[in-house]
Design an enzyme around this catalytic site. Structure first.
Site, PDB file in Angstrom:
ATOM      1  N   ARG A 112       0.892  -5.156  -4.705  1.00  0.00           N
ATOM      2  CA  ARG A 112       0.995  -6.259  -3.751  1.00  0.00           C
ATOM      3  C   ARG A 112       1.184  -7.499  -4.630  1.00  0.00           C
ATOM      4  NH1 ARG A 112      -0.706  -3.966   1.171  1.00  0.00           N
ATOM      5  NH2 ARG A 112      -2.462  -2.528   1.055  1.00  0.00           N
ATOM      6  N   ARG A 125      -4.750   7.787   2.302  1.00  0.00           N
ATOM      7  CA  ARG A 125      -3.433   7.388   1.784  1.00  0.00           C
ATOM      8  C   ARG A 125      -2.841   8.421   0.826  1.00  0.00           C
ATOM      9  NH1 ARG A 125      -3.902   1.322   1.208  1.00  0.00           N
ATOM     10  NH2 ARG A 125      -3.302   1.537  -0.952  1.00  0.00           N
ATOM     11  N   GLY A 153       0.840  -1.205   0.000  1.00  0.00           N
ATOM     12  CA  GLY A 153       0.000   0.000   0.000  1.00  0.00           C
ATOM     13  C   GLY A 153       0.867   1.243   0.000  1.00  0.00           C
ATOM     14  N   ARG A 168      19.225  10.544  -4.812  1.00  0.00           N
ATOM     15  CA  ARG A 168      20.194  11.637  -4.655  1.00  0.00           C
ATOM     16  C   ARG A 168      21.404  11.193  -3.835  1.00  0.00           C
ATOM     17  NH1 ARG A 168      16.928  16.970  -5.194  1.00  0.00           N
ATOM     18  NH2 ARG A 168      16.379  16.673  -7.388  1.00  0.00           N
ATOM     19  N   LYS A 171     -23.593  17.404  25.419  1.00  0.00           N
ATOM     20  CA  LYS A 171     -22.807  17.532  24.186  1.00  0.00           C
ATOM     21  C   LYS A 171     -23.739  17.623  22.987  1.00  0.00           C
ATOM     22  CE  LYS A 171     -18.541  15.385  25.682  1.00  0.00           C
ATOM     23  NZ  LYS A 171     -17.463  14.459  25.391  1.00  0.00           N
ATOM     24  N   ASP A 191       4.856  -4.297   6.126  1.00  0.00           N
ATOM     25  CA  ASP A 191       5.327  -5.604   6.607  1.00  0.00           C
ATOM     26  C   ASP A 191       5.320  -6.688   5.526  1.00  0.00           C
ATOM     27  OD1 ASP A 191       2.578  -5.638   6.626  1.00  0.00           O
ATOM     28  OD2 ASP A 191       2.367  -6.306   8.703  1.00  0.00           O
ATOM     29  N   GLU A 197     -15.517  11.325  21.045  1.00  0.00           N
ATOM     30  CA  GLU A 197     -16.148  10.893  22.297  1.00  0.00           C
ATOM     31  C   GLU A 197     -15.736   9.464  22.635  1.00  0.00           C
ATOM     32  OE1 GLU A 197     -17.699  13.170  20.340  1.00  0.00           O
ATOM     33  OE2 GLU A 197     -17.357  14.512  22.030  1.00  0.00           O
ATOM     34  N   ARG A 241      13.382   9.917  -3.740  1.00  0.00           N
ATOM     35  CA  ARG A 241      14.274  11.047  -4.074  1.00  0.00           C
ATOM     36  C   ARG A 241      15.556  10.983  -3.237  1.00  0.00           C
ATOM     37  NH1 ARG A 241      14.682  15.984  -1.392  1.00  0.00           N
ATOM     38  NH2 ARG A 241      15.167  17.841  -2.642  1.00  0.00           N
ATOM     39  N   ARG A 252      -5.428  -1.719   9.553  1.00  0.00           N
ATOM     40  CA  ARG A 252      -5.889  -3.092   9.389  1.00  0.00           C
ATOM     41  C   ARG A 252      -5.748  -3.891  10.687  1.00  0.00           C
ATOM     42  NH1 ARG A 252      -3.317  -5.051   4.213  1.00  0.00           N
ATOM     43  NH2 ARG A 252      -1.596  -4.296   5.455  1.00  0.00           N
ATOM     44  N   ASP A 273      -0.120   2.981   8.497  1.00  0.00           N
ATOM     45  CA  ASP A 273      -0.624   2.322   9.710  1.00  0.00           C
ATOM     46  C   ASP A 273       0.251   2.499  10.950  1.00  0.00           C
ATOM     47  OD1 ASP A 273      -2.605   1.447   8.076  1.00  0.00           O
ATOM     48  OD2 ASP A 273      -2.109  -0.677   8.157  1.00  0.00           O
ATOM     49  N   ARG A 329     -17.350  17.124  12.170  1.00  0.00           N
ATOM     50  CA  ARG A 329     -17.815  17.680  13.453  1.00  0.00           C
ATOM     51  C   ARG A 329     -18.718  18.904  13.204  1.00  0.00           C
ATOM     52  NH1 ARG A 329     -17.719  15.987  18.704  1.00  0.00           N
ATOM     53  NH2 ARG A 329     -15.470  15.636  18.760  1.00  0.00           N
ATOM     54  N   ASP A 374       2.560   0.563  11.990  1.00  0.00           N
ATOM     55  CA  ASP A 374       2.481  -0.702  12.731  1.00  0.00           C
ATOM     56  C   ASP A 374       3.768  -1.507  12.694  1.00  0.00           C
ATOM     57  OD1 ASP A 374       2.371  -1.283  10.046  1.00  0.00           O
ATOM     58  OD2 ASP A 374       0.727  -2.704  10.180  1.00  0.00           O
ATOM     59  N   THR A 403       4.237   3.076   5.402  1.00  0.00           N
ATOM     60  CA  THR A 403       2.839   2.657   5.559  1.00  0.00           C
ATOM     61  C   THR A 403       2.154   3.661   6.481  1.00  0.00           C
ATOM     62  OG1 THR A 403       1.339   1.056   6.580  1.00  0.00           O
ATOM     63  CG2 THR A 403       3.612   0.984   7.328  1.00  0.00           C
TER      64      THR A 403
HETATM   65  O1  F6P Z   1      -1.612  -1.025   5.211  1.00  0.00           O
HETATM   66  C1  F6P Z   1      -2.089   0.183   4.795  1.00  0.00           C
HETATM   67  C2  F6P Z   1      -3.563   0.113   4.484  1.00  0.00           C
HETATM   68  O2  F6P Z   1      -3.955   1.388   4.055  1.00  0.00           O
HETATM   69  C3  F6P Z   1      -4.441  -0.395   5.624  1.00  0.00           C
HETATM   70  O3  F6P Z   1      -4.720   0.579   6.587  1.00  0.00           O
HETATM   71  C4  F6P Z   1      -5.648  -0.888   4.879  1.00  0.00           C
HETATM   72  O4  F6P Z   1      -6.312  -1.881   5.592  1.00  0.00           O
HETATM   73  C5  F6P Z   1      -5.058  -1.432   3.613  1.00  0.00           C
HETATM   74  O5  F6P Z   1      -3.826  -0.794   3.425  1.00  0.00           O
HETATM   75  C6  F6P Z   1      -5.926  -1.279   2.387  1.00  0.00           C
HETATM   76  O6  F6P Z   1      -5.294  -1.905   1.328  1.00  0.00           O
HETATM   77  P1  F6P Z   1      -5.767  -1.821  -0.197  1.00  0.00           P
HETATM   78  O7  F6P Z   1      -5.486  -0.446  -0.690  1.00  0.00           O
HETATM   79  O8  F6P Z   1      -4.955  -2.848  -0.893  1.00  0.00           O
HETATM   80  O9  F6P Z   1      -7.240  -2.094  -0.195  1.00  0.00           O
END
Ligand code: F6P
Length: 324
Positions: A72, A257, A11, A25, A214, A103, A188, A21, A172, A128, A155, A130, A126
């Site tokens: 991928r 993204r 992704g 460079r 609220k 990953d 909240e 870049r 994910r 995420d 909001r 993660d 990424t």
């Molecule tokens: O890993 C990055 C991510 O944006 C996740 O947050 C999300 O679940 C996944 O990729 C979505 O992947 P795709 O663009 O292949 O649907």
């Protein structure tokens, strides 16, 4: 090593171009040839290589996405696919590559390294956040700011109509975007995979929120959340059990993204790219570049893959206090 390749994989994330870049460079600065591999490991298998020089990466530091495209790649998961890729790299005279990705991309890189003893360095790209071994992954900061901006806008309308919104954000397996964006946008409740709030407590919290006066309620839901219902099912559930609320759903999706990387991600990408090339030239391999305590560090990719970065418990506590 006389020739280094760079590719983006998995992704995409904002800051990947800044990292490309930087790799290109740094190679130019150190008089090493540089080759771009298009379309991730798909392009490696097919030999989709383009020579790069310092001018090939003009005016991309501020661009979202990746100029090299990403994929991928299923074939790279097979020994046959990786052998094809290896043959292409050798035929092109490439002595090592830098892979910018998450990953899944790292899993491919480390297997490749072990099979062919081929030098690889990873840059964590990424949204995420993660990946173990780095406090920040490239693109997380940008995505976070994008999400906060979107929630602020929601909001406005939520408050005008006294509504409750469930807002689904990416992540994910982890809740870093959800937790940080939730705190920054004053949500909240925040539902993340790391902590299952449970439906009863969600209802109680929403009741309390309404009682306390609220005018709007925002519940940020990480897509990997473990509460057992997706945002649309949550809407139905709350409508049924708590009819005091007029509920809407917003799934932010892939807009998270895209977009120009923040200054933070651009600087991080620039630093990581330099370190990646230097590491390859120093004969290091199977390592990932990361940032820890503001310092650029290297971690074995195998370590980085061992687990996800832990959620910040202190931030969960802060969030609980802020929702009073
Ligand atoms: O890993 C990055 C991510 O944006 C996740 O947050 C999300 O679940 C996944 O990729 C979505 O992947 P795709 O663009 O292949 O649907």
């Amino acid at each position: 090593i006389k020739k280094i390749a760079v590719l983006t994989s998995g992704g995409d994330s904002p800051g990947m171009n800044a990292a490309i870049r930087s790799v290109v460079r740094t190679c130019a600065f150190l008089d090493v040839e540089c080759v771009a591999i298009y379309r991730g490991y798909d392009g490696m298998i097919e030999g989709d290589f383009v020579p790069m020089n310092a001018r090939s990466v003009n005016n991309i530091i501020n661009k979202g996405g990746t100029i090299l495209k990403s994929a991928r790649c299923e074939e790279f998961r097979t020994p046959e696919g990786r052998k094809l890729a290896y043959d292409q790299l050798i035929a092109e005279g490439i002595g090592g590559f830098v892979v910018i990705g998450g990953d899944g991309s790292f899993r491919g890189a480390t297997t490749f390294n072990e099979e062919f003893d081929f030098p690889v360095i990873g840059i964590p790209g990424t949204i995420d956040n993660d990946i173990f071994g780095t406090r920040y992954t490239l693109g997380f900061d940008t995505a976070l700011n994008t999400v906060v901006d979107a929630i602020d806008k929601i909001r406005d309308t939520a408050s005008s109509h006294n509504r409750l919104f469930f807002i689904e954000v990416m992540g994910r397996d982890v809740g870093h975007i959800a937790l940080n964006a939730g705190v920054a946008a004053g949500a909240e409740e925040i539902l993340i995979p790391e902590e299952n709030l449970g439906l009863e407590r969600l209802l109680d919290s929403l009741k309390r929120s309404k009682k306390s006066g609220k005018s709007s309620s925002i519940v940020v839901v990480a897509e990997g959340d473990k509460i057992g219902k997706n945002v649309f099912e949550l809407k139905e559930y709350v409508e049924e059990h708590l009819p005091i609320y007029d509920v809407r759903v917003s799934v932010l999706g892939h807009m998270q993204r895209g977009g120009a990387p923040t200054a933070f991600d651009r600087v991080l990408a620039s630093r990581m790219g330099v370190k990646a090339v230097e590491a390859l030239l120093e004969g290091k391999t199977n390592l990932m570049v990361g940032i820890m305590d503001s310092k650029i560090v290297l971690t074995p990719i195998t370590e980085a893959l061992r687990g996800h970065t832990k959620i910040d418990k202190e931030l969960i506590r802060v969030s609980d206090i802020m929702t009073t």
